[in-house]
Design a protein around this motif. Structure first.
Motif, PDB file in Angstrom:
ATOM      1  N   VAL A 229       0.819  -1.209   0.000  1.00 19.07           N
ATOM      2  CA  VAL A 229       0.000   0.000   0.000  1.00 19.07           C
ATOM      3  C   VAL A 229       0.851   1.256   0.000  1.00 19.07           C
ATOM      4  O   VAL A 229       0.524   2.252  -0.658  1.00 19.07           O
ATOM      5  N   ARG A 230       1.957   1.226   0.730  1.00 16.93           N
ATOM      6  CA  ARG A 230       2.739   2.440   0.988  1.00 16.93           C
ATOM      7  C   ARG A 230       3.079   3.239  -0.274  1.00 16.93           C
ATOM      8  O   ARG A 230       2.954   4.467  -0.265  1.00 16.93           O
ATOM      9  N   PRO A 231       3.495   2.616  -1.370  1.00 11.35           N
ATOM     10  CA  PRO A 231       3.865   3.441  -2.537  1.00 11.35           C
ATOM     11  C   PRO A 231       2.687   4.084  -3.261  1.00 11.35           C
ATOM     12  O   PRO A 231       2.902   4.938  -4.118  1.00 11.35           O
ATOM     13  N   TYR A 232       1.452   3.689  -2.902  1.00 12.19           N
ATOM     14  CA  TYR A 232       0.305   4.105  -3.710  1.00 12.19           C
ATOM     15  C   TYR A 232      -0.637   5.072  -3.009  1.00 12.19           C
ATOM     16  O   TYR A 232      -1.646   5.469  -3.590  1.00 12.19           O
ATOM     17  N   PHE A 233      -0.331   5.448  -1.792  1.00  7.58           N
ATOM     18  CA  PHE A 233      -1.285   6.282  -1.065  1.00  7.58           C
ATOM     19  C   PHE A 233      -0.552   7.274  -0.191  1.00  7.58           C
ATOM     20  O   PHE A 233       0.299   6.904   0.609  1.00  7.58           O
ATOM     21  N   GLN A 234      -0.892   8.566  -0.348  1.00  8.99           N
ATOM     22  CA  GLN A 234      -0.262   9.626   0.438  1.00  8.99           C
ATOM     23  C   GLN A 234      -1.264  10.138   1.474  1.00  8.99           C
ATOM     24  O   GLN A 234      -1.844  11.201   1.346  1.00  8.99           O
TER      25      GLN A 234
ATOM     26  N   PHE B 186     -16.321   4.154 -12.805  1.00  5.28           N
ATOM     27  CA  PHE B 186     -15.563   5.349 -12.441  1.00  5.28           C
ATOM     28  C   PHE B 186     -14.885   5.849 -13.726  1.00  5.28           C
ATOM     29  O   PHE B 186     -13.691   5.627 -13.943  1.00  5.28           O
ATOM     30  N   ARG B 187     -15.684   6.527 -14.540  1.00  7.72           N
ATOM     31  CA  ARG B 187     -15.274   6.779 -15.925  1.00  7.72           C
ATOM     32  C   ARG B 187     -14.013   7.628 -16.025  1.00  7.72           C
ATOM     33  O   ARG B 187     -13.138   7.360 -16.862  1.00  7.72           O
ATOM     34  N   PHE B 188     -13.918   8.672 -15.224  1.00  2.00           N
ATOM     35  CA  PHE B 188     -12.719   9.513 -15.219  1.00  2.00           C
ATOM     36  C   PHE B 188     -12.293   9.762 -13.778  1.00  2.00           C
ATOM     37  O   PHE B 188     -13.126  10.062 -12.918  1.00  2.00           O
ATOM     38  N   TRP B 189     -11.008   9.619 -13.525  1.00  3.66           N
ATOM     39  CA  TRP B 189     -10.439  10.030 -12.240  1.00  3.66           C
ATOM     40  C   TRP B 189      -9.052  10.587 -12.537  1.00  3.66           C
ATOM     41  O   TRP B 189      -8.216   9.930 -13.120  1.00  3.66           O
ATOM     42  N   LEU B 190      -8.858  11.834 -12.195  1.00  4.69           N
ATOM     43  CA  LEU B 190      -7.604  12.490 -12.569  1.00  4.69           C
ATOM     44  C   LEU B 190      -7.390  13.727 -11.717  1.00  4.69           C
ATOM     45  O   LEU B 190      -8.336  14.269 -11.127  1.00  4.69           O
ATOM     46  N   THR B 191      -6.138  14.167 -11.638  1.00  3.78           N
ATOM     47  CA  THR B 191      -5.784  15.382 -10.921  1.00  3.78           C
ATOM     48  C   THR B 191      -5.165  16.381 -11.886  1.00  3.78           C
ATOM     49  O   THR B 191      -4.664  16.014 -12.951  1.00  3.78           O
ATOM     50  N   ARG B 192      -5.211  17.633 -11.500  1.00  2.00           N
ATOM     51  CA  ARG B 192      -4.754  18.700 -12.393  1.00  2.00           C
ATOM     52  C   ARG B 192      -3.271  18.597 -12.686  1.00  2.00           C
ATOM     53  O   ARG B 192      -2.825  18.838 -13.807  1.00  2.00           O
ATOM     54  N   GLU B 193      -2.471  18.239 -11.682  1.00  2.00           N
ATOM     55  CA  GLU B 193      -1.019  18.236 -11.852  1.00  2.00           C
ATOM     56  C   GLU B 193      -0.482  16.900 -12.350  1.00  2.00           C
ATOM     57  O   GLU B 193       0.377  16.843 -13.218  1.00  2.00           O
ATOM     58  N   GLY B 194      -0.999  15.806 -11.808  1.00  2.00           N
ATOM     59  CA  GLY B 194      -0.351  14.520 -12.075  1.00  2.00           C
ATOM     60  C   GLY B 194      -1.192  13.485 -12.773  1.00  2.00           C
ATOM     61  O   GLY B 194      -0.774  12.326 -12.895  1.00  2.00           O
ATOM     62  N   TYR B 195      -2.408  13.851 -13.225  1.00  2.00           N
ATOM     63  CA  TYR B 195      -3.306  12.916 -13.894  1.00  2.00           C
ATOM     64  C   TYR B 195      -3.658  11.781 -12.941  1.00  2.00           C
ATOM     65  O   TYR B 195      -4.346  12.020 -11.951  1.00  2.00           O
ATOM     66  N   GLN B 196      -3.173  10.559 -13.176  1.00  2.00           N
ATOM     67  CA  GLN B 196      -3.476   9.421 -12.304  1.00  2.00           C
ATOM     68  C   GLN B 196      -2.253   8.975 -11.496  1.00  2.00           C
ATOM     69  O   GLN B 196      -2.244   7.870 -10.946  1.00  2.00           O
ATOM     70  N   ALA B 197      -1.241   9.841 -11.400  1.00  2.00           N
ATOM     71  CA  ALA B 197      -0.049   9.508 -10.618  1.00  2.00           C
ATOM     72  C   ALA B 197      -0.353   9.649  -9.128  1.00  2.00           C
ATOM     73  O   ALA B 197      -1.288  10.345  -8.719  1.00  2.00           O
ATOM     74  N   VAL B 198       0.457   8.983  -8.302  1.00  2.00           N
ATOM     75  CA  VAL B 198       0.286   9.043  -6.854  1.00  2.00           C
ATOM     76  C   VAL B 198       0.488  10.475  -6.383  1.00  2.00           C
ATOM     77  O   VAL B 198       1.491  11.125  -6.696  1.00  2.00           O
ATOM     78  N   SER B 199      -0.478  10.977  -5.629  1.00  2.68           N
ATOM     79  CA  SER B 199      -0.422  12.342  -5.114  1.00  2.68           C
ATOM     80  C   SER B 199      -1.472  12.470  -4.022  1.00  2.68           C
ATOM     81  O   SER B 199      -2.354  11.609  -3.895  1.00  2.68           O
TER      82      SER B 199
ATOM     83  N   PRO C 218     -11.178   2.201 -14.684  1.00  2.00           N
ATOM     84  CA  PRO C 218     -10.202   2.214 -15.782  1.00  2.00           C
ATOM     85  C   PRO C 218      -8.902   2.890 -15.383  1.00  2.00           C
ATOM     86  O   PRO C 218      -8.893   3.808 -14.558  1.00  2.00           O
ATOM     87  N   CYS C 219      -7.797   2.453 -15.971  1.00  2.00           N
ATOM     88  CA  CYS C 219      -6.474   3.013 -15.673  1.00  2.00           C
ATOM     89  C   CYS C 219      -5.693   3.202 -16.967  1.00  2.00           C
ATOM     90  O   CYS C 219      -5.692   2.325 -17.838  1.00  2.00           O
ATOM     91  N   ALA C 220      -5.011   4.322 -17.045  1.00  3.43           N
ATOM     92  CA  ALA C 220      -4.121   4.532 -18.186  1.00  3.43           C
ATOM     93  C   ALA C 220      -2.878   3.658 -18.080  1.00  3.43           C
ATOM     94  O   ALA C 220      -2.281   3.290 -19.093  1.00  3.43           O
ATOM     95  N   GLU C 221      -2.477   3.328 -16.838  1.00  3.75           N
ATOM     96  CA  GLU C 221      -1.311   2.466 -16.593  1.00  3.75           C
ATOM     97  C   GLU C 221      -1.736   1.304 -15.697  1.00  3.75           C
ATOM     98  O   GLU C 221      -1.408   1.257 -14.512  1.00  3.75           O
ATOM     99  N   PRO C 222      -2.481   0.336 -16.230  1.00  2.00           N
ATOM    100  CA  PRO C 222      -3.031  -0.727 -15.374  1.00  2.00           C
ATOM    101  C   PRO C 222      -1.970  -1.580 -14.700  1.00  2.00           C
ATOM    102  O   PRO C 222      -2.176  -2.047 -13.575  1.00  2.00           O
ATOM    103  N   ASP C 223      -0.835  -1.803 -15.354  1.00  2.00           N
ATOM    104  CA  ASP C 223       0.195  -2.642 -14.741  1.00  2.00           C
ATOM    105  C   ASP C 223       0.797  -1.978 -13.504  1.00  2.00           C
ATOM    106  O   ASP C 223       1.158  -2.656 -12.534  1.00  2.00           O
ATOM    107  N   PHE C 224       0.924  -0.648 -13.536  1.00  2.00           N
ATOM    108  CA  PHE C 224       1.473   0.070 -12.381  1.00  2.00           C
ATOM    109  C   PHE C 224       0.604  -0.148 -11.146  1.00  2.00           C
ATOM    110  O   PHE C 224       1.114  -0.313 -10.036  1.00  2.00           O
ATOM    111  N   TRP C 225      -0.715  -0.161 -11.338  1.00  2.00           N
ATOM    112  CA  TRP C 225      -1.625  -0.248 -10.203  1.00  2.00           C
ATOM    113  C   TRP C 225      -1.933  -1.677  -9.779  1.00  2.00           C
ATOM    114  O   TRP C 225      -2.655  -1.888  -8.798  1.00  2.00           O
ATOM    115  N   ALA C 226      -1.407  -2.672 -10.488  1.00  2.00           N
ATOM    116  CA  ALA C 226      -1.769  -4.066 -10.207  1.00  2.00           C
ATOM    117  C   ALA C 226      -1.532  -4.476  -8.752  1.00  2.00           C
ATOM    118  O   ALA C 226      -2.415  -5.086  -8.137  1.00  2.00           O
ATOM    119  N   PRO C 227      -0.360  -4.174  -8.129  1.00  2.00           N
ATOM    120  CA  PRO C 227      -0.174  -4.606  -6.734  1.00  2.00           C
ATOM    121  C   PRO C 227      -1.188  -3.980  -5.774  1.00  2.00           C
ATOM    122  O   PRO C 227      -1.748  -4.672  -4.923  1.00  2.00           O
TER     123      PRO C 227
END
Length: 700
Positions: free
Chosen positions: A354-359, A461-474, A500-509
């Protein structure tokens, strides 16, 4: 008198001192000013943060500026005016009984008096503020250093507001920490790891530098260095009055924010007011509107020490915290639920998946709001920037069509920092599905495998994104995930969610940990970009069961990989379901026949028992039999129901040779027995159907 040893000690201290530029400039500017700009400098900060080291540096600066200095430690004084005046007079070289302010004035030069460990002199605080310090000559500065900030009376007094400066001492910056490690000759390649462990805390930096200088090959991490952690913890909890207070410290380190009710639950003690007040008084404890929390280093030290020293108590604290959150969530409004969900997720912070994926530390930098005027254009602009024009048009459509499904993240000045756009799949039209390829893929999956029944809903959850990092951890992305979790918990009839994920492999764990299943067959291309989808079927196990599963995984050292295939659940309409129940009743004592019953893949059987589903074959057949027996047993609550229970029992559980024989055994006319049996079967069907379509695992 300066001895050779004292001189060498001072030289070594000066060589290792780094940072605190602003504090040193403030002090030096006062000494050099023609007229003192202030007479009291109040330095406060957590234990081990470097207050005494800074005081020693101030004394050196005073000597270099040709000013005198006197040092008193609160640990060596009784907090009474007489003892204080006697000790200060002696340190100044005055005769016994001499007037101390007059003695300071007579020195003819600037003079600094340092009162260290000032928290132990708090009984003198009002006397110093109101009686002694106002008599100071204009050449004297008092530096008060302690763990607690100055009392409110200092800050509310207009006179002291003008003649006092307050310095809140905190950890060293990253650059300052690296400079310190350089001076201690610690290899640069280990600096990042040490900073992650120490957070720039001066005491911790000093301790780890000592260990590495003596043991260059040592591994320094909270879990691997119990001796270092023990030293840190001893420094942090040396004020604990007793075992229950120490337990309170250990407890508050496990949770994100501590309130009195939560502390009472963690300690299993109804009255914790005194303990809570004591926690609040500690210098390394901070507070916000939601409760108390320890300084990062204090938390890390306490957690690591407890996990190493008493893992059973560590696990018990986490279990009690989860229990408190589960009990409290249903009573809160939506905003309070999101805050408590942050606390719930915080319990998972030590899990390596969990640690790398949630701030969670900084999710409070944004807040969730509804869609407001102008927000749609800001969100469409974000989607266009990250996903292209086609996706921007789809986002615009869904915000107009389902505005209540939009969660907006706002930051400073109400600026839109992110968004979550939810689509209720069952409410969409064929034209809308033709417009949105991702929705079409989800709809086709549901129609092919698991059609929604009346009262059920599926969320994309059709769209989920942030202004600065899109779907990156933030922090904003983490807040979006909390909104998703809240949706799981409060949505009645939730059957499926799709993410849906733009980078599904990144979020797999992380998504595997959260019990989401990757569904490659649903991958969709929009505007030349391919998106992978994860799903969860909530019929198989509801939200509260899901939270319990996460609780089990929270402290697990190993977690089974997520399923590679989309789970199969057989969906029956009400008529087919009733027929399957009647078949199961007739074969209740024949496990081989039961194995072929369609109910073996039903939702209510999947959640029977451990809630994790059962393997096909004998185990699921046994689970089906247990569930039917339980439904029959439930019909004993009233005299009318007991008649139905007896008819079922002697027909299916312990059957008589014939139904006529069962009627004779119960001393009933055959027609009456048949009516009771028919009503009993209908009651069992109704109970199981209610479980199949029931949605009692929500908080809303």
């Amino acid at each position: 008198m300066t001895t050779p040893l004292l001189k060498r000690l001072e030289q070594a201290r000066r060589r290792s001192f780094v940072g605190r530029e602003r504090e040193r400039e403030l002090f030096l500017a006062a000494l050099r000013a023609p007229e003192l700009p202030f007479f009291v400098l109040f330095v406060h900060g957590p234990g081990g943060v470097g207050k005494t080291t800074l005081v020693r540096t101030f004394a050196t600066l005073a000597a270099e500026a040709d000013a005198g200095s006197t040092y008193l430690d609160g640990r060596a004084l009784d907090p009474t005016p007489d003892v204080f005046l006697l000790a200060l007079g002696q340190a100044l070289g005055l005769e016994r009984g001499a007037d101390v302010p007059a003695g300071l004035a007579a020195s003819g030069r600037r003079h600094v008096v340092f009162l260290d460990t000032y928290e132990l002199l708090r009984p003198l605080d009002a006397w110093l503020r109101e009686t002694f310090l106002p008599r100071l000559p204009d050449n004297a500065i008092f530096v008060l250093s302690g763990r607690q900030p100055p009392a409110t009376a200092w800050r509310e007094d207009p006179g002291w507001q003008a003649l006092m400066r307050i310095v809140s001492l905190r950890n060293l910056s990253g650059a300052e920490s690296r400079a310190y490690l350089d001076r201690r000759e610690i290899p640069p390649e280990v600096h990042d790891g040490l900073l992650a462990f120490t957070h720039g805390h001066p005491l911790a930096l000093s301790l780890v530098a000592d260990v590495l200088n003596q043991q260059p090959e040592a591994t320094l991490a909270p879990q691997a260095s119990p001796d270092i952690i023990k030293m840190l913890v001893e420094r942090l909890i040396d004020e604990a009055p007793g075992p229950l207070y120490r337990a309170a410290l250990e407890a508050c380190a496990q949770v994100r924010l501590t309130t009195e009710p939560l502390l009472a639950a963690l300690l299993a003690t109804p009255d914790v007011r005194d303990i809570f007040d004591w926690l609040r008084s500690l210098s390394f404890m901070d507070a916000e509107i939601g409760g108390l929390f320890p300084h990062d280093l204090a938390r890390d030290a306490l957690v690591a020490d407890l996990r190493w020293r008493n893992p059973d108590w560590y696990v018990q604290l986490h279990e009690r915290a989860r229990g408190y959150y589960m009990e409290t969530l249903p009573r809160l409004d939506s905003r309070q639920q999101r805050r408590l969900l942050s606390d719930f997720v915080f319990l998972h912070r030590e899990n390596s998946l969990v640690r790398p994926y949630f701030q969670w530390q900084s999710t409070g930098v944004v807040f969730t709001d509804r869609l407001g005027p102008g927000d749609d254009e800001a969100i469409v602009g974000m989607v266009r920037a990250f996903e292209g024009e086609a996706s921007a048009g789809i986002a615009r459509h869904w915000m107009a069509r389902q505005p209540m499904g939009v969660a907006v993240l706002r930051g400073a000045a109400n600026q839109v920092e992110g968004a979550l756009i939810r689509v209720a799949v069952e409410t969409t039209t064929a034209a809308e599905r033709a417009l949105d390829p991702m929705l079409q893929a989800v709809w086709s999956f549901l129609q092919r495998q698991s059609p929604l029944r009346e009262g059920e809903t599926a969320t994309l959850f059709r769209f989920w994104l942030t202004r600065e990092g899109y779907q990156a951890v933030s922090p904003a992305q983490s807040r979006l995930f909390l909104n998703m979790v809240q949706h799981y918990l409060i949505t009645p009839g939730l059957a499926f969610t799709f993410l849906p994920c733009a980078e599904p492999d990144f979020w797999a764990p992380a998504f595997g940990y959260a019990d989401l299943t990757r569904a490659p067959a649903l991958d969709t291309t929009v505007d030349g970009r391919r998106y992978g989808l994860y799903l969860r079927e909530w019929r198989v196990s509801g939200p509260l069961t899901w939270l319990a599963l996460l609780g089990e995984r929270e402290l697990a050292t190993e977690i089974a990989p997520p399923p590679r295939e989309v789970p199969q659940t057989r969906i029956l309409d009400e008529e087919s379901f009733a027929a399957a129940v009647r078949d199961a009743l007739r074969s209740l004592n024949d496990p081989l026949v039961l194995r072929g019953n369609p109910l073996l893949h039903a939702r209510w059987l999947s959640t029977q028992g451990d809630g994790q589903g059962r393997a096909d074959g004998p185990a699921r057949a046994a689970g089906l039999r247990e569930a039917i027996l339980a439904a029959i047993a439930d019909l004993q609550g009233t005299p009318r129901q007991r008649k139905l229970h007896r008819a079922l029992y002697h027909t299916y559980v312990q059957p008589a040779p014939t139904q006529e024989g069962a009627a004779e055994l119960l001393d009933l006319p055959f027609s009456t027995f048949r009516r009771h049996l028919r009503q009993g079967v209908d009651a069992v069907v109704a109970r199981l159907w209610e479980r199949e379509i029931g949605h009692d695992e929500t908080l809303g």
